[in-house]
Scaffold this motif. Structure first.
Motif, PDB file in Angstrom:
ATOM      1  N   ILE A 256      25.851   9.529   0.225  1.00 32.30           N
ATOM      2  CA  ILE A 256      25.498  10.414  -0.887  1.00 32.30           C
ATOM      3  C   ILE A 256      23.692  10.387  -1.038  1.00 32.30           C
ATOM      4  N   ARG A 257      23.239   9.222  -0.759  1.00 29.18           N
ATOM      5  CA  ARG A 257      22.094   8.998  -1.150  1.00 29.18           C
ATOM      6  C   ARG A 257      20.828  10.154  -0.582  1.00 29.18           C
ATOM      7  N   ASP A 258      19.852  10.347  -1.106  1.00 31.99           N
ATOM      8  CA  ASP A 258      18.929  11.014  -0.658  1.00 31.99           C
ATOM      9  C   ASP A 258      17.634  10.405  -0.239  1.00 31.99           C
ATOM     10  N   GLY A 269      22.635  14.518   6.563  1.00 36.79           N
ATOM     11  CA  GLY A 269      22.076  14.607   5.377  1.00 36.79           C
ATOM     12  C   GLY A 269      22.848  14.068   4.604  1.00 36.79           C
ATOM     13  N   PRO A 270      22.526  14.162   3.085  1.00 37.25           N
ATOM     14  CA  PRO A 270      23.363  13.769   1.984  1.00 37.25           C
ATOM     15  C   PRO A 270      24.658  14.516   1.905  1.00 37.25           C
ATOM     16  N   ALA A 271      25.844  13.527   1.912  1.00 32.34           N
ATOM     17  CA  ALA A 271      27.055  14.240   1.859  1.00 32.34           C
ATOM     18  C   ALA A 271      27.594  14.676   0.472  1.00 32.34           C
ATOM     19  N   VAL A 314      22.235  13.178  -6.689  1.00 33.33           N
ATOM     20  CA  VAL A 314      22.958  12.188  -6.245  1.00 33.33           C
ATOM     21  C   VAL A 314      23.981  11.656  -7.297  1.00 33.33           C
ATOM     22  N   GLU A 315      23.355  11.727  -8.589  1.00 36.96           N
ATOM     23  CA  GLU A 315      24.191  11.080  -9.521  1.00 36.96           C
ATOM     24  C   GLU A 315      25.489  12.100  -9.812  1.00 36.96           C
TER      25      GLU A 315
END
Length: 379
Positions: A256-258, A269-271, A314-315
């Motif tokens: 998930i991190r960008d 890329g971010p999931a 992300v959060e």
């Protein structure tokens, strides 16, 4: 095991790309459970040619690259002193008589006479590996072992094959850098699996603990830095381990991190939260099909890290995944890493008392807090 890669400023140098030739390689491992016999497992998972091992020994560690005199014994493979591990394969040695105690350290030494080429290895470990030119399989002193790196090579497991021991089995900690032990003190055996093994030993539960964490690991994509994707390596690194009965899973932070431009996050890329949840469900189904208990761990707080991993989006995804882990009822048990580490003044950040200098990973106190929260009855 990971694919060979050159060292960098974060992990320091390693020997994975150059391999070994006319070397003795000595590695220190900490037992989680004890028994009357031991055997080692060697991996040539990413090798392109047969790995030829000219000899191997095991003994009791006397600190650093030293072994206690009178304890070093030869290892055999199919009755012979040498071994050949096929490309892409793993080889288990013969069990040898060696009484071991929980939390004891052993030294495993491998001898290579021919060039190995690039190695299957693990790029991060707080316990150095040592290298010496020539044949030093049976040395008890460390004078010949003048080189060291903080990585592990070829050695994919040490088994205690005491068949029929009451209550014996294996717990696998599976995941990313939180499982791997990034942030723990060097040489202090302070990683989460280490502390879990200490709790089990104190409770007289004869369970082995396997550390199957890889820093940077992702659920859905392979990484040159973070190893094979978790859904692909789960069978090899968890379900195929001897006697596995339970697995603890911490994964999703690297999905998930960008972090734009980070080569370790390519491809992919971010999931989304749904993608992470669906991937974790695949792990749960695979474990249940083999009768293995699955303990889920919520994703650690990420805000405040001193390198770019966090954004409000992300959060949002992290909160959604953690809510599912806590309330979805799909895991057999849950360890709420998020709430254990969170700062009461800002629940999206880790409390400083529990965090390493990078602002993200737990320190030894943080790993102790997580390990204390694990219900041993769920394992």
């Amino acid at each position: 095991m990971q694919r060979p890669q050159a060292g960098n400023e974060d992990n320091g140098p390693n020997w994975s790309t150059e391999g070994f030739r006319n070397h003795s390689l000595r590695q220190v491992i900490r037992m989680s459970a004890g028994g009357t016999r031991v055997r080692i497992r060697l991996s040539n998972l990413y090798g392109t040619k047969p790995l030829k091992v000219a000899g191997a020994t095991i003994g009791r560690s006397a600190g650093g690259a030293k072994a206690w005199p009178g304890t070093v014994v030869p290892l055999t493979f199919g009755g012979g002193r040498s071994a050949v591990v096929r490309p892409g394969g793993e080889l288990a040695g013969d069990p040898v008589p060696l009484a071991t105690s929980p939390l004891e350290k052993l030294v495993v030494t491998l001898r290579f006479t021919e060039a190995t080429g690039p190695t299957a290895f693990h790029r991060f470990t707080p316990q150095p590996a040592y290298r010496a030119p020539g044949d030093h399989l049976s040395d008890v002193g460390s004078d010949a072992y003048g080189e060291s790196t903080d990585a592990l090579y070829y050695l994919s497991g040490v088994d205690v094959p005491d068949e029929g021991a009451a209550g014996q089995g294996t717990v696998v900690a599976f995941g990313d850098s939180l499982v791997d032990g990034v942030g723990s003190a060097h040489g202090a055996d302070g990683r989460l699996p280490d502390v879990l093994a200490e709790r089990l030993a104190a409770a007289r539960r004869p369970l082995g603990v396997v550390n199957a964490g890889i820093g940077g690991n992702r659920l859905r994509h392979d990484s040159s830095c973070g190893g094979d994707r978790a859904i692909a390596r789960f069978g090899r690194d968890v379900l195929d381990r001897p006697g596995v009965r339970a697995v603890l899973v911490h994964l999703g932070a690297n999905d998930i991190r960008d972090t734009p431009g980070d080569p370790c996050l390519r491809p992919g890329g971010p999931a989304t939260a749904r993608q992470v949840i669906d991937a974790q469900r695949r792990l749960i189904r695979a474990a249940r099909a083999r009768g293995v208990k699955v303990v889920g761990a919520t994703i650690l707080p990420m805000k405040g890290a001193l390198f770019p991993v966090w954004t409000p989006q992300v959060e949002k995804v992290r909160d959604a995944v953690n809510h599912w882990i806590r309330t979805g009822g799909e895991y057999d048990a849950v360890v709420d890493v998020d709430r254990i580490l969170a700062d009461s003044a800002d629940r999206d950040r880790p409390r400083l008392a529990y965090v390493y200098e990078d602002g993200l990973h737990p320190n030894d106190a943080g790993y102790q807090a997580i390990a204390r929260a694990i219900d041993l009855k769920a394992l």
